[in-house]
Design an enzyme around this catalytic site. Structure first.
Site, short mmCIF file in Angstrom:
data_model
loop_
_atom_site.label_atom_id
_atom_site.label_comp_id
_atom_site.label_asym_id
_atom_site.label_seq_id
_atom_site.Cartn_x
_atom_site.Cartn_y
_atom_site.Cartn_z
N HIS A 1 22.17 -12.83 75.10
CA HIS A 1 23.53 -12.86 75.80
C HIS A 1 23.84 -13.88 75.43
O HIS A 1 25.24 -14.52 76.27
CB HIS A 1 22.26 -13.14 77.05
CG HIS A 1 21.63 -14.36 77.85
ND1 HIS A 1 20.61 -14.28 77.30
CD2 HIS A 1 22.00 -15.92 77.62
CE1 HIS A 1 20.20 -15.87 77.81
NE2 HIS A 1 20.88 -16.58 77.85
N ASP B 1 17.16 -9.16 73.91
CA ASP B 1 17.72 -10.21 73.86
C ASP B 1 17.53 -11.27 72.98
O ASP B 1 17.44 -12.65 72.99
CB ASP B 1 17.18 -11.18 75.53
CG ASP B 1 18.40 -11.51 75.90
OD1 ASP B 1 19.37 -12.05 75.27
OD2 ASP B 1 18.47 -13.12 77.07
N GLN C 1 19.36 -23.38 82.18
CA GLN C 1 20.04 -23.22 81.65
C GLN C 1 20.71 -23.69 80.64
O GLN C 1 21.01 -24.92 80.96
CB GLN C 1 21.43 -22.85 83.35
CG GLN C 1 21.17 -21.56 84.26
CD GLN C 1 20.03 -20.75 84.22
OE1 GLN C 1 19.61 -21.98 85.23
NE2 GLN C 1 19.52 -19.57 84.45
N GLY C 2 21.37 -23.30 79.59
CA GLY C 2 21.46 -24.37 78.49
C GLY C 2 20.96 -24.31 77.24
O GLY C 2 20.63 -24.58 76.46
N ASP C 3 19.34 -23.54 77.72
CA ASP C 3 18.07 -23.33 76.54
C ASP C 3 18.75 -22.31 76.00
O ASP C 3 17.31 -21.93 75.34
CB ASP C 3 17.19 -23.69 77.22
CG ASP C 3 16.81 -25.59 78.07
OD1 ASP C 3 17.10 -25.88 77.28
OD2 ASP C 3 16.29 -25.77 78.92
N SER C 4 19.30 -21.26 76.76
CA SER C 4 18.78 -20.18 75.88
C SER C 4 19.07 -19.65 74.90
O SER C 4 19.75 -20.43 74.60
CB SER C 4 19.99 -18.89 77.08
OG SER C 4 19.51 -18.16 78.23
N1 ARG Z 1 19.48 -17.38 80.77
C1 ARG Z 1 19.26 -18.90 80.33
C2 ARG Z 1 20.21 -19.77 79.59
O1 ARG Z 1 21.08 -18.70 79.54
C3 ARG Z 1 18.08 -19.19 80.49
C4 ARG Z 1 17.54 -18.59 81.18
C5 ARG Z 1 15.81 -19.84 81.26
N2 ARG Z 1 14.68 -20.25 82.79
C6 ARG Z 1 13.81 -19.96 83.02
N3 ARG Z 1 13.39 -19.97 83.39
N4 ARG Z 1 13.15 -20.63 81.47
O2 ARG Z 1 20.17 -20.32 79.15
#
Ligand code: ARG
Length: 259
Positions: free
Chosen positions: A74, A120, A210-213
């Site tokens: 993603h 993913d 968000q941002g750790d993905s």
């Molecule tokens: N989708 C998020 C990103 O783009 C990562 C989310 C992880 N969330 C969590 N609760 N572990 O950075």
């Protein structure tokens, strides 16, 4: 006199476990920091990179060889293109230090589904090779899924609370693996959203955000997961969800030769 008795009765009710009036809630449910993180040096996590689009950090990644980075699918879909992506390696700061390298090509898992987040995972090939040293190293991908309850850690420059701001310095947290079956069970709130290729990790008030993905979930010194999704961040009934590297490893091994 009547008011004093009413106050006394209210306090006794609270002491006996009645609903606490607004304003007196304990602050322990805050979703702060990663969420709950500690600053770390890049020497301790030399496989971690910041993935940057049009000059700004937006995802994490892991070095698996001197020119291949593993991240989340993603992170690589539109508007990402190889030409607008660069990675910073060898620095615990997302805006300076280490090396900034242009991405030459990207490959997204063919079975990735943006609605379900199954598969993913993706890879990036770098335009120039990384020079390994104390701040830049590859991590081995796990070939066996870690067991439920195993210790693991996650790291990144993502938001320190849901809806909050990103960290300037690399943060990490220790967490525990929640097996796929357990993660999809009634213990948590996800149910059938948890699919094969996913694995979870949870720890009270600690999570990716968000941002750790795309960043690493590490257990036993190996890459076991890629930060994928979650319901908000650090909610008690909702573990962080990761792409399960052991199940996707053979795809990565093939993709690194074709990307
Ligand atoms: N989708 C998020 C990103 O783009 C990562 C989310 C992880 N969330 C969590 N609760 N572990 O950075």
């Amino acid at each position: 006199m009547f008011l004093q008795i009413a106050t006394l009765l209210a306090l006794l009710a609270i002491a006996n476990g009645a609903v606490v009036p607004l304003g007196l809630e304990p602050q322990s449910r805050q979703v702060g920091r990663i969420v709950g993180g500690t600053a770390t040096s890049i020497e301790d996590r030399p496989w971690q990179v910041s993935v940057q689009r049009s000059g700004a950090h937006f995802c994490g990644g892991s070095i698996i060889s001197n020119n291949i980075i593993v991240t989340a699918a993603h992170c690589l879909v539109s508007p990402s293109t190889a030409s607008n992506l660069r990675i910073r390696a060898g620095s615990n700061k997302r805006t300076y230090g280490g090396v900034l390298i242009q991405v030459a090509a990207i490959q997204i898992h063919e079975g990735y589904n943006s609605a379900t987040k199954v598969n993913d995972i993706g890879v990036m090939r770098l335009q120039s090779k990384l020079t390994f040293g104390s701040t830049i190293k590859a991590i081995t991908m796990a070939s066996v899924t870690p067991s439920h309850g195993a210790s693991a850690s996650i790291s990144g420059w993502g938001k320190t609370s849901y809806g909050g701001s990103s960290s300037a310095t690399l943060l990490y947290v220790d967490t525990k693996i929640v097996g796929r079956t357990q993660c999809g069970s009634s213990t948590y709130g996800y149910g059938s959203w948890i699919l094969p290729t996913m694995i979870c990790a949870a720890s009270a008030n600690k999570d990716a955000c968000q941002g750790d993905s795309g960043g690493p979930l590490v257990s036993g010194g190996q890459l076991v997961g890629v930060v994928s999704w979650g319901n908000e961040c650090a909610l008690a009934n909702y573990p962080g969800v990761y792409a399960n590297v052991a199940e996707l490893r053979s795809w990565v091994l093939a993709a690194q030769n074709t990307v």
